[in-house]
Design an enzyme around this catalytic site. Sequence first.
Site, PDB file in Angstrom:
ATOM      1  N   ASP A 236      -7.071  -0.637   6.203  1.00  0.00           N
ATOM      2  CA  ASP A 236      -7.606  -1.835   7.250  1.00  0.00           C
ATOM      3  C   ASP A 236      -6.269  -2.539   7.359  1.00  0.00           C
ATOM      4  O   ASP A 236      -6.419  -3.808   6.760  1.00  0.00           O
ATOM      5  CB  ASP A 236      -8.504  -2.544   6.458  1.00  0.00           C
ATOM      6  CG  ASP A 236      -9.051  -3.867   7.364  1.00  0.00           C
ATOM      7  OD1 ASP A 236     -10.067  -4.630   6.829  1.00  0.00           O
ATOM      8  OD2 ASP A 236      -8.806  -3.899   8.700  1.00  0.00           O
TER       9      ASP A 236
ATOM     10  N   GLY B  23       0.985  -1.352  -0.017  1.00  0.00           N
ATOM     11  CA  GLY B  23      -0.047   0.027   0.153  1.00  0.00           C
ATOM     12  C   GLY B  23       0.971   1.106   0.018  1.00  0.00           C
ATOM     13  O   GLY B  23       0.610   2.457  -0.529  1.00  0.00           O
TER      14      GLY B  23
HETATM   15  N1  SAM Z   1      -8.964  -5.945  11.431  1.00  0.00           N
HETATM   16  C1  SAM Z   1      -7.576  -6.280  11.415  1.00  0.00           C
HETATM   17  C2  SAM Z   1      -6.774  -5.329  12.533  1.00  0.00           C
HETATM   18  O1  SAM Z   1      -7.390  -4.343  13.004  1.00  0.00           O
HETATM   19  O2  SAM Z   1      -5.485  -5.582  12.838  1.00  0.00           O
HETATM   20  C3  SAM Z   1      -6.714  -6.024   9.992  1.00  0.00           C
HETATM   21  C4  SAM Z   1      -7.296  -7.195   9.136  1.00  0.00           C
HETATM   22  S1  SAM Z   1      -6.624  -7.306   7.706  1.00  0.00           S
HETATM   23  C5  SAM Z   1      -6.292  -8.981   7.530  1.00  0.00           C
HETATM   24  C6  SAM Z   1      -4.876  -6.700   7.706  1.00  0.00           C
HETATM   25  C7  SAM Z   1      -4.471  -6.623   6.451  1.00  0.00           C
HETATM   26  O3  SAM Z   1      -3.158  -5.658   5.877  1.00  0.00           O
HETATM   27  C8  SAM Z   1      -3.823  -8.093   6.059  1.00  0.00           C
HETATM   28  O4  SAM Z   1      -4.284  -8.915   4.949  1.00  0.00           O
HETATM   29  C9  SAM Z   1      -2.272  -7.496   5.655  1.00  0.00           C
HETATM   30  O5  SAM Z   1      -1.650  -8.674   4.709  1.00  0.00           O
HETATM   31  C10 SAM Z   1      -2.605  -6.283   5.022  1.00  0.00           C
HETATM   32  N2  SAM Z   1      -1.289  -5.455   5.150  1.00  0.00           N
HETATM   33  C11 SAM Z   1      -0.168  -5.386   5.971  1.00  0.00           C
HETATM   34  N3  SAM Z   1       0.527  -4.254   5.497  1.00  0.00           N
HETATM   35  C12 SAM Z   1       0.249  -4.054   4.494  1.00  0.00           C
HETATM   36  C13 SAM Z   1       0.771  -3.189   3.388  1.00  0.00           C
HETATM   37  N4  SAM Z   1       2.086  -2.480   3.502  1.00  0.00           N
HETATM   38  N5  SAM Z   1       0.258  -2.930   2.130  1.00  0.00           N
HETATM   39  C14 SAM Z   1      -1.037  -3.494   1.879  1.00  0.00           C
HETATM   40  N6  SAM Z   1      -1.510  -4.478   2.916  1.00  0.00           N
HETATM   41  C15 SAM Z   1      -0.870  -4.823   4.084  1.00  0.00           C
END
Ligand code: SAM
Length: 290
Positions: A158, A141
């Site tokens: 998120d 992201g």
């Molecule tokens: N509800 C959760 C919380 O509050 O911690 C978050 C849920 S969601 C599964 C979090 C997502 O962020 C994961 O799928 C993870 O792979 C994604 N993520 C982490 N770092 C990221 C980045 N730099 N760019 C895009 N996605 C990312």
Amino acid sequence: MNDGLTFNEVLYPGVQVSYRCDQILYQEKTEHQDLVLFTNPVFGKVLMLDGVTQVTTADEFIYHEMMSHVPLFAHGAARNVLIVGGGDCGLAEEVLKHKTVETLAQVEIDGSVVEFSKEHFADFNAGVLEDNRFELIIADGMKFMAETDRRFDVVIVDSTDPHGPGAVLFSEEFYRNVHRCLTPGGVLVTQNGVPFLQRGELVTSLERFSRIYKDSAAYVAAIPTYFGGHMALGWASDNADLRKVPVDVLKERFEKADFQTRYYTSDVHAAAFALPRFILDAVEEGRSRA
Ligand code: SAM
């Protein structure tokens, strides 16, 4: 950590949350993180990433409704929305309930999370990938936000917590790039931890928001599996009126949208911005440091 019978969340030194594991449904060390999905008699399916609870089938509705309907009903005319993270696609499912939304892009770093979510979280993300408004982009992201020339009315982060791949999504550079990509009067909402246990994260986000956006705040929701009390959702916009939309207007917009919820109501929306004193202190400390 799995001792065979339980998975323990050790996000906070000195305290841990133990989930009985009845069955491991999926486990993988992906390119980005340790991923495990298991069943628990109370919370249903539980997803942990790097040992931290992300989403459960029992209480995902709270979090996904409050991260989507609050900015979308506050904005009132969002056409193009971006989700950063959100691999389980539960948030996307809630955003797509708004028929006024014309495009929803989701930038998720780990394709494995989406892949297994299609099968195991169909109870709350069904239909997302078939919706022709939805576009899934597997990328960091941070990189996407720095390079895109697209514009969005609402950006919802998120993400995981500010450790590992998620850390960059709490940086001032990231927040600046979001600001660059928001349409006038657009709004950023972020997953900003549990202030009772992660106060510093909220203070730091508010400090960074306040350097970039004209209005910075937070709102709260109570998510049982985010241990430690209220969960804070960061809020940043150049339009200060967006978080003060009268309840009767919110109600009118909600009625017009014509879908059901299990946590969100227009009164809960308005009340969510009334912060307990200790959380408001953290928000004000962040603002004062800008
Ligand atoms: N509800 C959760 C919380 O509050 O911690 C978050 C849920 S969601 C599964 C979090 C997502 O962020 C994961 O799928 C993870 O792979 C994604 N993520 C982490 N770092 C990221 C980045 N730099 N760019 C895009 N996605 C990312």
